[in-house]
Design a protein around this motif. Structure first.
Motif, mmCIF file in Angstrom:
data_model
loop_
_atom_site.group_PDB
_atom_site.id
_atom_site.type_symbol
_atom_site.label_atom_id
_atom_site.label_comp_id
_atom_site.label_asym_id
_atom_site.label_seq_id
_atom_site.Cartn_x
_atom_site.Cartn_y
_atom_site.Cartn_z
ATOM 1 N N ARG A 204 8.262 -14.262 4.352
ATOM 2 C CA ARG A 204 9.176 -13.199 3.926
ATOM 3 C C ARG A 204 8.418 -11.952 3.473
ATOM 4 N NH1 ARG A 204 14.436 -13.283 1.894
ATOM 5 N NH2 ARG A 204 14.399 -15.568 1.863
ATOM 6 N N GLN A 205 7.304 -12.138 2.756
ATOM 7 C CA GLN A 205 6.574 -10.990 2.232
ATOM 8 C C GLN A 205 6.011 -10.127 3.364
ATOM 9 O OE1 GLN A 205 6.319 -14.107 1.029
ATOM 10 N NE2 GLN A 205 7.379 -13.711 -0.917
ATOM 11 N N GLN A 208 8.870 -8.199 4.893
ATOM 12 C CA GLN A 208 9.358 -7.121 4.040
ATOM 13 C C GLN A 208 8.417 -5.920 4.038
ATOM 14 O OE1 GLN A 208 9.989 -9.111 0.275
ATOM 15 N NE2 GLN A 208 12.098 -9.682 0.795
ATOM 16 N N ARG A 209 7.094 -6.181 4.094
ATOM 17 C CA ARG A 209 6.148 -5.067 4.139
ATOM 18 C C ARG A 209 6.301 -4.266 5.437
ATOM 19 N NH1 ARG A 209 2.470 -8.831 1.752
ATOM 20 N NH2 ARG A 209 1.532 -9.286 3.787
#
Length: 235
Positions: A204-205, A208-209
């Motif tokens: 997810r990270q 998102q970036r």
């Protein structure tokens, strides 16, 4: 003279001399009890618990290995303790190499094109990315988001439409026009290559970036190289 008329010793000598080599050899009859015991012990019921051929082979292997280790221990300084120390050192070296190098992975390659043969707009790639993200398919979400970034730059004429362009090439070209986002573009291209060609997994990270980079690029104004050069000359 008949042999029966001779004295005892002479009669034995005559019998011995009169025997020919053509007579069959004297055989000792087998012991019936021993034969019966042998036939009884040959029955299968007495061998049901015997080790299998594989088990016998394994037993022979372990015996051979035991003899080999015993021989190695006798020739190693310190005997069995010295051999154990050597084995522990080898294990430690292998563990250190595994920890340092990590699990072998395929080397990422960026020679494949970024887009497939199906043309799609930036909005289409972005919608596909969000759909994958909603299902937790982070690899596909990152891939589609990177494609959305490049397609959006092409639609804004910040990148030339060029079939066969790779993610690294797109990031390098866009970074010259948008230098404030050059690092983010390179990182996004690296994630795309690692996921697509290197066997890595996104989360997810990472998604998102890259989604935030897509949003920031949409609000960014390009830096014109000619205008910058003229400003430097004027100053």
């Amino acid at each position: 003279m008949a042999a029966s008329a001779l004295p005892g010793a002479a009669r034995l000598t005559a019998v011995a001399l009169g025997s020919s080599g053509d007579e069959p050899p004297v055989t000792v009859p087998r012991d019936p009890a021993r034969e019966a015991a042998r036939r009884e012990l040959a029955k299968r019921m007495y061998h049901e618990n015997d080790p299998s051929l594989l088990q016998r082979a394994l037993n022979a292997f372990w015996e051979w290995l035991g003899r080999l280790l015993a021989k190695a221990a006798s020739t190693t300084p310190g005997g069995t303790l010295g051999l154990l120390v050597v084995a522990l050192c080898v294990i430690a070296v292998l563990a250190a190499l595994w920890w340092r190098l990590g699990t072998p992975r395929r080397s990422p390659s960026s020679t494949a094109p970024l887009f497939d043969e199906r043309p799609r707009t930036a909005a289409g790639h972005r919608a596909a990315s969000e759909a994958h993200a909603a299902q937790g398919h982070w690899n596909q979400a990152v891939q589609e988001r990177m494609r959305a970034i490049v397609r959006a730059l092409e639609e804004r004429a910040l990148l030339d439409v060029r079939p066969g362009r790779t993610a690294d090439e797109a990031a390098a070209e866009a970074g010259r026009t948008l230098p404030g986002h050059a690092d983010g573009l390179r990182a996004a291209a690296r994630h795309f290559d690692d996921i697509t060609y290197g066997g890595h997994t996104a989360d997810r990270q990472v998604y998102q970036r890259i989604a935030q980079l897509d949003s920031d690029l949409g609000r960014s104004r390009p830096t014109l190289v000619n205008s910058t050069a003229r400003d430097g000359e004027t100053g």
